[in-house]
Write an enzyme that holds these catalytic residues in place. Structure first.
Site, PDB file in Angstrom:
ATOM      1  N   ASP A  12       4.146  15.523   6.825  1.00  0.00           N
ATOM      2  CA  ASP A  12       2.994  15.119   7.663  1.00  0.00           C
ATOM      3  C   ASP A  12       3.037  15.538   8.858  1.00  0.00           C
ATOM      4  O   ASP A  12       3.939  15.361   9.727  1.00  0.00           O
ATOM      5  CB  ASP A  12       2.826  13.492   7.670  1.00  0.00           C
ATOM      6  CG  ASP A  12       2.505  12.927   6.236  1.00  0.00           C
ATOM      7  OD1 ASP A  12       2.265  13.511   5.229  1.00  0.00           O
ATOM      8  OD2 ASP A  12       2.710  11.662   6.041  1.00  0.00           O
ATOM      9  N   GLY A  40       3.175  10.326  -2.908  1.00  0.00           N
ATOM     10  CA  GLY A  40       4.170   9.953  -4.615  1.00  0.00           C
ATOM     11  C   GLY A  40       5.574   9.684  -3.738  1.00  0.00           C
ATOM     12  O   GLY A  40       6.255   8.682  -4.161  1.00  0.00           O
ATOM     13  N   ALA A  41       6.061  10.698  -2.788  1.00  0.00           N
ATOM     14  CA  ALA A  41       7.412  10.551  -2.104  1.00  0.00           C
ATOM     15  C   ALA A  41       7.221   8.999  -1.347  1.00  0.00           C
ATOM     16  O   ALA A  41       8.232   8.510  -1.390  1.00  0.00           O
ATOM     17  CB  ALA A  41       7.495  11.494  -1.311  1.00  0.00           C
ATOM     18  N   GLU A 214      -7.883  -7.219   5.289  1.00  0.00           N
ATOM     19  CA  GLU A 214      -8.400  -8.512   4.419  1.00  0.00           C
ATOM     20  C   GLU A 214      -7.296  -8.768   3.105  1.00  0.00           C
ATOM     21  O   GLU A 214      -7.573  -9.824   2.522  1.00  0.00           O
ATOM     22  CB  GLU A 214      -9.724  -8.588   3.938  1.00  0.00           C
ATOM     23  CG  GLU A 214     -10.882  -8.102   4.605  1.00  0.00           C
ATOM     24  CD  GLU A 214     -10.901  -9.142   5.736  1.00  0.00           C
ATOM     25  OE1 GLU A 214     -10.771 -10.332   5.361  1.00  0.00           O
ATOM     26  OE2 GLU A 214     -11.197  -8.721   6.932  1.00  0.00           O
ATOM     27  N   THR A 239      -0.985   4.827   8.205  1.00  0.00           N
ATOM     28  CA  THR A 239      -0.440   5.701   7.340  1.00  0.00           C
ATOM     29  C   THR A 239       0.683   5.124   6.476  1.00  0.00           C
ATOM     30  O   THR A 239       1.781   4.828   7.055  1.00  0.00           O
ATOM     31  CB  THR A 239      -0.229   6.705   8.051  1.00  0.00           C
ATOM     32  OG1 THR A 239      -1.161   7.371   9.157  1.00  0.00           O
ATOM     33  CG2 THR A 239      -0.032   8.077   7.033  1.00  0.00           C
ATOM     34  N   ASP A 243       0.593   2.933   0.232  1.00  0.00           N
ATOM     35  CA  ASP A 243       1.782   3.184  -0.431  1.00  0.00           C
ATOM     36  C   ASP A 243       2.947   2.576  -0.690  1.00  0.00           C
ATOM     37  O   ASP A 243       3.530   2.054  -1.636  1.00  0.00           O
ATOM     38  CB  ASP A 243       2.294   4.913   0.126  1.00  0.00           C
ATOM     39  CG  ASP A 243       1.309   5.925   0.041  1.00  0.00           C
ATOM     40  OD1 ASP A 243       0.664   5.883  -0.802  1.00  0.00           O
ATOM     41  OD2 ASP A 243       1.383   6.816   0.825  1.00  0.00           O
TER      42      ASP A 243
END
Ligand code: RIB
Length: 293
Positions: A12, A40-41, A214, A239, A243
């Site tokens: 990233d 995924g990671a 929310e 970010t 995940d």
């Protein structure tokens, strides 16, 4: 319990900016940082930090980002015995603009596009030993469809986090154990004018809709919606929050099958993850989540 992730790994590029530029606009950034990412990671790391036994299946390129990604996954004690290095192909890259307590992301898949049906066949025996397989939409969709079908045929539970948003066919939905879209992804899958509560009731204990600050909601049965409110915190970077929620939910739900408890846990984990810059940097340990539950 063994959880497997078949998914993407990216490097990233986090660009910090006071605000996210409009179409056609140039704005001045304040900083740039390279961090490990890929949905995924990220989900594998979120689970590993909580203490789960995680196997990661995916592909990286034979470049510096690929080598660094491998080191990072090893450092997190994730099983990468089946990770494939693709020659002459770059590792996935994501360009992320962070601003206004939100972000925008452009992903260039690179080696993630090599997570093909053939790759799945080469790891299938080992993969089907899993108690749960966690998927996202950053690898080719035909691989996702293939995986969902083989999981269903072999009685292996599957969680699909449909991000980035892609339409999921009705017959595939039936075969997914848990589907975890956000509001935008929900509209793309079920229709722009869909009523969130109504669609949750159509898929009780399967459809879990994340609602940003929310919180998160699901239906316990055809009549009962459970809404878990967001936890307030000092947000630095969202970010990887989704995940973290998916990883923490998978970790917890596989323990005792209680969706509500798992979502309360995952909701706290996700909010803690927003307190630091980068997708994986703020992901909490089990101890930290329990202290804030
Ligand atoms: O969900 C966040 C992730 O999306 C980032 O880490 C980036 O790599 C993109 O895949």
């Amino acid at each position: 319990m063994r959880i497997s992730v078949v998914g993407s790994a990216n490097m990233d590029m986090n660009i910090l900016s006071e605000r996210i530029p409009l179409k056609g606009e140039t704005v001045k950034g304040t900083d740039i940082e390279y961090r490990f990412g890929g949905k995924g990671a990220n989900q594998a790391v979120a689970m590993a930090k909580l203490g789960a036994e995680v196997v990661f299946y995916g592909c990286v390129g034979d470049d510096e980002n690929g080598l660094k990604t491998i080191e990072n996954l090893k450092k997190e004690r994730i099983d990468i015995n089946n990770l494939k290095i693709i020659s002459n192909v770059p590792t996935g890259i994501a360009i992320i603009t962070v601003g206004e307590n939100d972000n925008t992301i452009v992903v260039v898949p690179g080696a993630n596009d090599y997570v093909t049906k053939e790759y799945v066949d080469s790891v299938k025996k080992d993969l089907l030993e899993s108690d749960l397989i966690v998927l996202q939409n950053e690898i080719p969709f035909e691989t996702i469809e293939y995986l969902i079908n083989i999981c269903y045929e072999n009685g292996v539970k599957v969680l699909l986090n449909p991000a980035p948003a892609l339409k999921v066919k009705e017959n595939l939905l039936e075969k997914i154990t848990y589907l975890t879209p956000n509001e935008h992804e929900t509209k793309l899958i079920f229709g722009e004018n869909i009523d969130i509560e109504e669609i949750l009731k159509v898929y009780p204990n399967k459809l879990i809709i994340t609602l940003g600050e929310e919180g998160v909601a699901f239906a316990k049965d055809k009549d009962t919606i459970i809404h878990i409110s967001g936890r307030k915190t000092k947000v630095v970077d969202t970010t990887g929050a989704g995940d973290t929620l998916n990883g923490a939910f998978a970790f917890k739900v596989i323990e005792n099958g209680n969706i509500e408890e798992a979502l309360k846990f995952a909701n706290v984990a996700a909010s803690i993850s927003t307190e630091k810059l980068g997708a994986q940097t703020g992901m909490p340990t089990l101890k930290k989540v329990l202290e804030n539950l």
